[in-house]
Design a protein around this motif. Structure first.
Motif, short mmCIF file in Angstrom:
data_model
loop_
_atom_site.label_atom_id
_atom_site.label_comp_id
_atom_site.label_asym_id
_atom_site.label_seq_id
_atom_site.Cartn_x
_atom_site.Cartn_y
_atom_site.Cartn_z
N ILE A 593 0.80 -1.21 0.00
CA ILE A 593 0.00 0.00 0.00
C ILE A 593 0.84 1.28 0.00
CG2 ILE A 593 -0.18 0.22 2.51
CD1 ILE A 593 -3.18 0.86 2.05
N TYR A 594 2.15 1.20 0.34
CA TYR A 594 3.04 2.37 0.32
C TYR A 594 3.97 2.36 -0.90
CZ TYR A 594 1.72 3.30 5.19
OH TYR A 594 1.02 3.59 6.34
N MET A 595 3.66 1.62 -1.95
CA MET A 595 4.62 1.44 -3.03
C MET A 595 4.93 2.75 -3.76
SD MET A 595 2.55 -0.42 -6.11
CE MET A 595 1.27 0.39 -7.05
N LEU A 596 4.01 3.72 -3.83
CA LEU A 596 4.26 5.00 -4.51
C LEU A 596 4.65 6.09 -3.52
CD1 LEU A 596 1.35 5.03 -7.12
CD2 LEU A 596 3.71 4.24 -7.39
N SER A 597 4.86 5.72 -2.25
CA SER A 597 5.26 6.69 -1.23
C SER A 597 6.71 6.50 -0.85
CB SER A 597 4.35 6.54 0.01
OG SER A 597 3.01 6.80 -0.30
N VAL A 598 7.53 6.10 -1.82
CA VAL A 598 8.99 5.99 -1.63
C VAL A 598 9.59 7.32 -2.09
CG1 VAL A 598 11.08 4.74 -2.25
CG2 VAL A 598 8.91 3.51 -2.03
N PHE A 599 10.08 8.11 -1.13
CA PHE A 599 10.54 9.47 -1.41
C PHE A 599 12.05 9.58 -1.47
CE2 PHE A 599 9.62 8.89 3.09
CZ PHE A 599 10.84 9.17 3.68
N SER A 600 12.76 8.53 -1.08
CA SER A 600 14.22 8.59 -1.12
C SER A 600 14.71 8.56 -2.57
CB SER A 600 14.82 7.41 -0.34
OG SER A 600 16.22 7.37 -0.49
N GLU A 601 15.67 9.41 -2.89
CA GLU A 601 16.21 9.46 -4.25
C GLU A 601 17.19 8.34 -4.51
OE1 GLU A 601 17.87 13.34 -4.49
OE2 GLU A 601 15.92 14.34 -4.76
N THR A 602 17.60 7.63 -3.46
CA THR A 602 18.58 6.54 -3.63
C THR A 602 17.95 5.16 -3.53
OG1 THR A 602 19.10 6.63 -1.27
CG2 THR A 602 20.44 7.97 -2.75
N ASP A 603 16.77 5.06 -2.90
CA ASP A 603 16.13 3.75 -2.73
C ASP A 603 15.18 3.48 -3.89
OD1 ASP A 603 17.45 3.44 -0.34
OD2 ASP A 603 15.81 4.30 0.85
N THR A 604 15.08 2.22 -4.25
CA THR A 604 14.19 1.79 -5.34
C THR A 604 13.29 0.68 -4.82
OG1 THR A 604 15.89 2.31 -6.98
CG2 THR A 604 14.07 0.88 -7.67
N LYS A 628 -3.00 5.53 1.12
CA LYS A 628 -1.69 6.11 1.40
C LYS A 628 -1.11 6.84 0.19
CE LYS A 628 -2.29 3.80 5.21
NZ LYS A 628 -2.77 4.46 6.42
N ASP A 629 -0.96 6.12 -0.92
CA ASP A 629 -0.28 6.71 -2.07
C ASP A 629 -1.07 7.85 -2.69
OD1 ASP A 629 1.80 4.99 -1.72
OD2 ASP A 629 1.09 3.52 -3.19
N PHE A 630 -2.40 7.82 -2.62
CA PHE A 630 -3.23 8.90 -3.15
C PHE A 630 -3.72 9.83 -2.05
CE2 PHE A 630 -2.53 7.15 -6.99
CZ PHE A 630 -3.52 7.15 -7.95
N ALA A 631 -3.24 9.62 -0.80
CA ALA A 631 -3.63 10.47 0.34
C ALA A 631 -5.14 10.55 0.48
CB ALA A 631 -3.03 11.87 0.19
N MET A 632 -5.84 9.42 0.29
CA MET A 632 -7.31 9.37 0.32
C MET A 632 -7.76 8.26 1.28
SD MET A 632 -8.40 9.79 -3.66
CE MET A 632 -8.09 11.30 -4.58
N ALA A 633 -7.37 8.36 2.53
CA ALA A 633 -7.75 7.32 3.48
C ALA A 633 -9.27 7.24 3.67
CB ALA A 633 -7.08 7.57 4.83
N GLY A 634 -9.97 8.34 3.43
CA GLY A 634 -11.42 8.34 3.62
C GLY A 634 -12.21 7.82 2.43
N MET A 635 -11.59 7.60 1.30
CA MET A 635 -12.32 7.11 0.12
C MET A 635 -12.59 5.61 0.19
SD MET A 635 -12.96 9.71 -1.75
CE MET A 635 -13.28 9.19 -3.42
N ARG A 636 -11.81 4.87 0.94
CA ARG A 636 -12.00 3.44 1.19
C ARG A 636 -12.06 2.63 -0.10
NH1 ARG A 636 -9.60 3.17 4.21
NH2 ARG A 636 -10.27 1.14 5.02
N VAL A 637 -10.95 2.57 -0.78
CA VAL A 637 -10.82 1.77 -2.00
C VAL A 637 -9.53 0.95 -1.88
CG1 VAL A 637 -10.54 1.76 -4.50
CG2 VAL A 637 -12.06 3.44 -3.42
N GLY A 638 -9.68 -0.37 -1.90
CA GLY A 638 -8.54 -1.27 -1.88
C GLY A 638 -8.72 -2.33 -2.95
N VAL A 639 -7.61 -2.82 -3.49
CA VAL A 639 -7.67 -3.81 -4.57
C VAL A 639 -6.71 -4.96 -4.23
CG1 VAL A 639 -8.23 -2.05 -6.28
CG2 VAL A 639 -5.84 -2.70 -5.93
N VAL A 640 -7.05 -6.15 -4.75
CA VAL A 640 -6.18 -7.30 -4.61
C VAL A 640 -6.08 -7.97 -5.97
CG1 VAL A 640 -8.08 -8.81 -3.90
CG2 VAL A 640 -5.73 -9.46 -3.36
N GLU A 685 5.18 15.89 -6.76
CA GLU A 685 5.01 16.86 -5.67
C GLU A 685 4.80 16.15 -4.33
OE1 GLU A 685 4.76 20.55 -3.78
OE2 GLU A 685 5.60 19.89 -5.69
N ASN A 686 4.09 15.07 -4.35
CA ASN A 686 3.87 14.30 -3.12
C ASN A 686 5.20 13.77 -2.57
OD1 ASN A 686 2.33 12.87 -1.09
ND2 ASN A 686 2.70 11.01 -2.27
#
Length: 908
Positions: A593-604, A628-640, A685-686
């Motif tokens: 769920i945090y896959m697009l919230s990697v902000f380090s420029e050295t980590d992949t 998390k990644d879309f900053a929309m905790a209140g929208m309640r959308v999860g996928v598997v 920007e995020n």
């Protein structure tokens, strides 16, 4: 032959038997002569009278009735295997063997004394030709209850012809209303006419009880209940009864057969009686259990009432001095400490943070099932902290002294970007299909966009298929649904700890699936190269431990990036974990769920879906969501995403309970399609804002000399605050957590994530800059208080050690030690799969804002209103009278004026 029997006195209940008395009774009762006489006699009260007489000679004053009732109770306990002593069992078994020997060793009953001789003579009279046609008549003298204790009645034997008319008249006089039920046999054939009441003949019915409840019709002998036999004679209190028996001379076989049949009936009656006694004891046990439960509920209600009284009193005291305290608020945004002249309850705030006692502590509800009450009482630390924050949120204008939330993992940095994008016209489209039932796996247009989105951002080697995608209302619902479809109740899932604590509730509340932890530690062990490192070896060891405990492990949960560590697994590590799962046939649930919230420029970050080939694709299931990644905790959308078609179909059956509204699905599809906005504006920007906020918090932690894990993913920092613990325990960690909350800043302590080392905290940095700065300032204030209290404790301990000459280890409160302690430090009970808080009383701190029931800033309530409520509580309890506060030595007695005034007002 007529046999006249008279009842003795009624059943007497004696006092409790001591163990030596019981042993003496069993020794006498189990002897061969006694057992032989009991087996063969029709009326055995005289046997128990003689047993009682023998006991009296040994200094044990008991009656025959008491001996008989005690023997019956012991026989019942022997049958139920509840005897208290092994010696009892030996004697009972000895009695049973002697009774069996007596029953099988003689065809004729063997009475002792003159009774035995007369009966033997009766049997032998068949050989006397001169007495062949005569009828033997046996009469028993009338015996009162006083005579009964002296021994058996004397038998009078008379030989000679009996007038049939006289006998018939006598029979009509004494038989009672059911004379026609007598089983009479033909005397000319040599058979005996027997009239015997089961209540007269059975030893258990001799006690006056209802007996075994066996119908006389079932007895082999012709018997009936004679009702009230004979006339009532003698002094008041005596009960006289007659019994007649006519015996025509016959052979030994007829008499022996009749007696054997009677003994068989008596055994059946005894067994029935024992069954009834057992049922009665079970009913008594259930009644006792209900009484204990009622008493426990009553005691619990009394405790809760006392807690409410203390809460109300504290609120009144704080309201009474609220004006003066509020004016003393410092620029450091720290609650002021009142002067000693204002202290009613001694100040221990610097030593022990205030406990969050509430008026509405969850209790078992009579309206809910056991599972419902389990859900009601489920109170994790993360949920408790969020409830406190939700009841007192910080707001710059309306509530500047509210709680700053640095404990809940939410991204609050990009609201301006989302507001602008969600307000565009393309997001406001409404189609009739959005307002109707849809495919419970999700609208087809949304699943297609999700498949494309995951294929692109997870760098899948081949496009993912929409039919392998299921959409639900959040990843919490996905965890619950996957646990229900992959596991049976009481199955277990492996999960490395520390981990996001709410997963315990996600998989357990509905599905009763438990988590088995794979503990990770900050110390390096074995092949570790970094703290809290997960290895296949640790997975193997935990799996072996789970099997030893009898757990059925069905799956493995992996968080990547990891929450709360911020750890990211490499492709090689993830492949090794998947191979381990395949070898043991375990499903793997991977939360990215945090896959697009990697902000380090050295980590992949490398997604599982980017691997060229999965070791076991049918057991690999990947989760993601917009919280998390879309900053929309209140929208309640999860996928598997899963290639297992059976699992997808099973999840489809649960989709009706976890569906996402059609309008929300449309908006999410629009965002997934808008790659220009995602790649050109939002995601870059995020990441930039995440990086800046992370840098700010890490620099502040460095200034405070606080160790932490430096990771480049997620919304949090895993920090080590163990140096602020007075002792390395989770109870002390919880006290530190409550100290932060008292300073109106919410953090998450390590035990909420099942961390095995006390002192670790998760700190969220994804908030607006001014709130983050204010939160950091409040953290500093709390740490300074903790450090000061530690210094005060050290000084107080040193002073006591120097004065006494002995090294004592006591709990330091502050310099002003309170005499009457109303609450004690809170403690924590942890289990392998969940964390439960056990609330114990803690010292009330003398602070301007006391947090009660999840709320601070309670000065808005009027003093009169609070006093009125407190008066109602006082009228229903004398708790305040019994717990009148005492001042510490040297304090001004006028400090009790506030309490005295309140008590007088309450009495009016």
């Amino acid at each position: 032959m007529h046999l006249i029997h008279v009842y003795g006195k009624k059943y007497e209940r004696g006092s409790n038997w001591s163990e030596p008395e019981v042993l003496e009774l069993l020794q006498i009762w189990s002897d061969v002569p006694v057992q032989t006489e009991l087996v063969t006699c029709l009326r055995n009260q005289h046997v128990f009278n003689r047993i009682a007489s023998t006991l009296r000679q040994k200094g044990i004053n008991r009656t025959g009735d008491q001996c008989r009732e005690k023997i019956k109770k012991l026989k019942l306990e022997y049958k139920q295997k509840t005897l208290r002593s092994a010696r009892y069992y030996e004697l009972m078994e000895r009695a049973q063997s002697n009774r069996s020997a007596a029953a099988s060793g003689s065809t004729l009953p063997l009475w002792s004394g003159s009774v035995a001789n007369q009966v033997i003579g009766l049997a032998g009279s068949e050989t006397n030709p001169n007495r062949a046609g005569e009828i033997l008549e046996i009469k028993t003298e009338v015996m009162s209850s006083d005579d009964e204790a002296a021994g058996p009645p004397e038998m009078l034997y008379e030989f000679g012809p009996v007038d049939e008319e006289d006998e018939a008249g006598a029979e009509h006089k004494h038989a009672g209303p059911n004379t026609d039920e007598h089983a009479e046999m033909d005397g000319e054939q040599g058979n005996a006419h027997v009239i015997c009441s089961p209540s007269d003949c059975s030893d258990q019915n001799m006690t006056g009880s209802s007996g075994a409840g066996v119908s006389p019709a079932t007895a082999p002998m012709a018997m009936r209940d004679g009702g009230s036999h004979g006339d009532q004679e003698g002094v008041s209190g005596s009960f006289h009864q007659r019994k007649r028996r006519r015996v025509v001379r016959g052979g030994d076989g007829e008499l022996s057969s009749a007696l054997a049949g009677y003994l068989s009936w008596q055994q059946t009656a005894e067994e029935r009686f024992l069954a009834l006694e057992e049922a009665r004891m079970r009913q008594e046990a259930r009644a006792e259990e209900r009484r204990e439960q009622q008493e426990e509920r009553r005691a619990k209600q009394e405790r809760e009432h006392e807690f409410r009284l203390m809460s109300m009193l504290t609120r009144v005291l704080n309201s009474a001095r609220g004006t003066e305290d509020q004016s003393a608020t410092t620029s450091r945004d720290m609650p002021p400490v009142p002067s000693s002249s204002q202290t009613l309850i001694p100040n221990s705030a610097k030593a022990v943070p205030n406990m969050l006692w509430g008026d509405q502590t969850p209790q078992n509800s009579p309206y809910l099932s056991r599972r419902g009450n389990s859900m009601l009482l489920q109170q994790g630390i993360l949920r408790e902290g969020y409830n406190q924050y939700h009841a007192n949120k910080h707001d710059e204008i309306s509530n500047p002294h509210g709680i700053i939330n640095l404990g809940t993992s939410e991204n609050k940095l990009c609201f301006d970007l989302l507001q602008k994008r969600l307000s565009r016209p393309d997001m406001l489209h409404i189609d009739p299909a959005f307002l109707q039932y849809h495919d419970w796996k999700g609208h087809s247009f949304l699943r297609e966009e999700v498949a494309k989105f995951l294929s692109d951002y997870c760098h899948s080697p081949k496009p993912l298929k929409p039919e392998n995608v299921v959409v639900m209302n959040g990843c919490g619902s996905l965890f619950s649904a996957l646990a229900a479809t992959l596991c049976d109740p009481e199955d277990a899932i492996l999960i490395p700890s520390p981990f996001y604590g709410v997963i315990t509730e996600d998989v357990g509340l509905y599905s009763s699936v438990i988590l088995h932890h794979v503990p990770l530690y900050n110390q390096l062990t074995g092949s570790d190269v970094r703290p809290f490192q997960l290895t296949v070896e640790k997975l193997e060891n935990s799996l072996k431990d789970a099997k030893k405990e009898g757990l059925n492990i069905k799956a493995l949960i992996l968080l990547n990036p990891q929450n709360p560590l911020g750890e990211m697994y490499s492709s090689e590590e993830m492949t090794s974990f998947l191979q381990f799962a395949k070898m043991h046939q375990l499903h793997v649930i991977i939360d990215e769920i945090y896959m697009l919230s990697v902000f380090s420029e050295t980590d992949t970050f490398r997604s599982v879906l980017s691997l060229d080939g999965l070791p076991d694709p049918q057991r690999t299931h990947v989760m993601w969501g917009v919280s998390k990644d879309f900053a929309m905790a209140g929208m309640r959308v999860g996928v598997v995403h899963s290639e297992n078609r059976d699992l997808v179909q099973a999840l489809d059956q649960l989709g009706a309970f976890h569906g996402v509204p059609g309008l929300t699905q449309y908006q999410m599809a629009q965002l997934f399609r808008d790659r220009d906005w995602l790649n050109g504006e939002f995601l870059p920007e995020n990441r930039r804002r995440l990086r800046e906020a992370h840098i700010f918090l890490t620099e502040e932690l460095k200034k405070l000399d606080i160790p932490f894990l430096h990771r480049g993913a997620g919304f949090f920092i895993w920090a080590d605050l163990s140096k602020y613990l007075k002792e390395k325990t989770f109870a002390e960690e919880l006290s530190v957590w409550r100290c932060f909350l008292k300073h109106r800043v919410l953090l998450s302590c390590g035990q909420a994530f099942s961390c095995r080392s006390p002192g670790w905290f998760r700190i969220i940095f994804t908030d607006q800059q001014h709130k983050l700065q204010l939160g950091v300032q409040r953290i500093k204030n709390a740490l300074e208080e903790l450090q000061d209290s530690s210094m005060l404790e050290t000084r107080a301990t040193d002073k006591r050690d120097d004065g006494s000459g002995t090294a004592r280890r006591e709990d330091a409160k502050t310099i002003d030690e309170c005499k009457d302690q109303t609450l004690k430090t809170s403690s924590v009970q942890t289990k392998p799969d969940t964390v439960h808080i056990k609330a114990e009383p803690v010292s009330l701190a003398d602070e301007s804002i006391v947090i009660l029931n999840g709320q601070s800033g309670i000065r808005s309530e009027s003093l009169d209103s609070l006093i009125g409520t407190l008066r109602q509580q006082i009228r229903s309890s004398d708790w305040l009278e019994k717990h009148k506060p005492e001042l510490a030595a040297g304090k001004d007695p006028t400090q009790l004026d506030v309490f005295t005034d309140l008590l007088e007002k309450a009495r009016k």
